[in-house]
Design an enzyme around this catalytic site. Structure first.
Site, PDB file in Angstrom:
ATOM      1  N   CYS A 114       0.839  -1.188   0.000  1.00 35.50           N
ATOM      2  CA  CYS A 114       0.000   0.000   0.000  1.00 35.50           C
ATOM      3  C   CYS A 114       0.877   1.241   0.000  1.00 35.50           C
ATOM      4  O   CYS A 114       1.875   1.297   0.725  1.00 35.50           O
ATOM      5  CB  CYS A 114      -0.898  -0.009   1.239  1.00 35.50           C
ATOM      6  SG  CYS A 114      -2.005   1.404   1.358  1.00 35.50           S
TER       7      CYS A 114
ATOM      8  N   HIS B 101      -9.299  -3.373  -2.166  1.00 40.32           N
ATOM      9  CA  HIS B 101      -8.258  -2.641  -1.443  1.00 40.32           C
ATOM     10  C   HIS B 101      -8.601  -1.148  -1.375  1.00 40.32           C
ATOM     11  O   HIS B 101      -8.536  -0.534  -0.301  1.00 40.32           O
ATOM     12  CB  HIS B 101      -6.914  -2.856  -2.153  1.00 40.32           C
ATOM     13  CG  HIS B 101      -5.758  -2.184  -1.512  1.00 40.32           C
ATOM     14  ND1 HIS B 101      -4.752  -2.893  -0.890  1.00 40.32           N
ATOM     15  CD2 HIS B 101      -5.418  -0.873  -1.398  1.00 40.32           C
ATOM     16  CE1 HIS B 101      -3.852  -2.034  -0.419  1.00 40.32           C
ATOM     17  NE2 HIS B 101      -4.234  -0.801  -0.721  1.00 40.32           N
ATOM     18  N   GLU B 102      -8.973  -0.561  -2.510  1.00 41.52           N
ATOM     19  CA  GLU B 102      -9.262   0.878  -2.547  1.00 41.52           C
ATOM     20  C   GLU B 102     -10.559   1.216  -1.822  1.00 41.52           C
ATOM     21  O   GLU B 102     -10.633   2.216  -1.106  1.00 41.52           O
ATOM     22  CB  GLU B 102      -9.282   1.398  -3.988  1.00 41.52           C
ATOM     23  CG  GLU B 102      -7.987   1.216  -4.756  1.00 41.52           C
ATOM     24  CD  GLU B 102      -6.732   1.683  -4.029  1.00 41.52           C
ATOM     25  OE1 GLU B 102      -6.804   2.610  -3.188  1.00 41.52           O
ATOM     26  OE2 GLU B 102      -5.657   1.114  -4.298  1.00 41.52           O
TER      27      GLU B 102
ATOM     28  N   HIS C  22     -10.106   1.527   1.830  1.00 36.10           N
ATOM     29  CA  HIS C  22      -9.621   2.837   2.294  1.00 36.10           C
ATOM     30  C   HIS C  22     -10.790   3.775   2.613  1.00 36.10           C
ATOM     31  O   HIS C  22     -10.708   4.572   3.550  1.00 36.10           O
ATOM     32  CB  HIS C  22      -8.708   3.495   1.255  1.00 36.10           C
ATOM     33  CG  HIS C  22      -7.327   2.947   1.233  1.00 36.10           C
ATOM     34  ND1 HIS C  22      -6.522   2.894   2.351  1.00 36.10           N
ATOM     35  CD2 HIS C  22      -6.591   2.421   0.228  1.00 36.10           C
ATOM     36  CE1 HIS C  22      -5.351   2.369   2.030  1.00 36.10           C
ATOM     37  NE2 HIS C  22      -5.373   2.059   0.743  1.00 36.10           N
TER      38      HIS C  22
END
Length: 186
Positions: A113, A157-158, A161
């Protein structure tokens, strides 16, 4: 609307910064000048990585980024990568995973990351297929994407966030390399 900028490692906010743990807001339209600037930074950073120019700008290469990683607490993500299905390029506002497979997968070399300086050893377990809905900021239209393999991992993953989560939150603490036989290795 979006400008090409010279990316800088100074743009990236790290996981120990309190900003990374604050609530992330939905994007409201029309975009503000600040939104447009952050999006320009996102595009410039990831596209420089995609074009093999990370060393030129002394940045850590990445295939995706969320606005919060630049200190902007808005739900915007950008992904630009190649996989066995070709080139993928998505700039989305308010992305939401609306459906996911029951099957699971992991990246054989683990994940990294841009906002995590010290890599965490282990495997981040992800869903094999996800359906993501959001506003495509290239066309300003709502889209739905069915993502598999690396693209699915990147979307998850994004979107994590936007929920103040990091890849290491998906690693099994007691057995970081734990996998089950039916989980797919990517």
């Amino acid at each position: 609307m979006f400008k090409k900028l010279d990316p800088s490692p100074k743009w990236i906010v790290y996981d120990n910064n309190p900003v990374m743990h604050k609530p992330i807001e939905d994007v409201v339209f029309p975009l503000t000048k600040e939104d447009e600037h952050v999006i320009s930074q996102m595009l410039s950073y990831v596209d420089a990585s995609y074009e093999g120019e990370a060393d030129k700008y002394d940045i850590r290469a990445g295939i995706g980024i969320a606005a919060i990683q630049l200190g902007c607490p808005k739900k915007i993500i950008y992904i630009h990568l190649d996989d066995k299905n070709g080139e993928h390029k998505y700039l989305m506002a308010n992305p939401k995973i609306i459906k996911e497979s029951t099957s699971k997968m992991y990246l054989k070399n683990g994940e990294g990351c841009l906002s995590v300086k010290k890599d965490h050893k282990g495997l981040s377990i992800r869903k094999s297929i996800v359906w993501v809905k959001g506003i495509d900021l290239f066309t300003n239209k709502e889209i739905e994407v069915k993502a598999t393999d690396l693209l699915a991992a990147c979307f998850q993953h994004e979107v994590d966030h936007n929920n103040n989560k990091f890849y290491y939150n998906r690693i099994n603490e007691s057995d970081p390399y734990y996998v089950e036989k039916n989980w797919e290795e990517i």
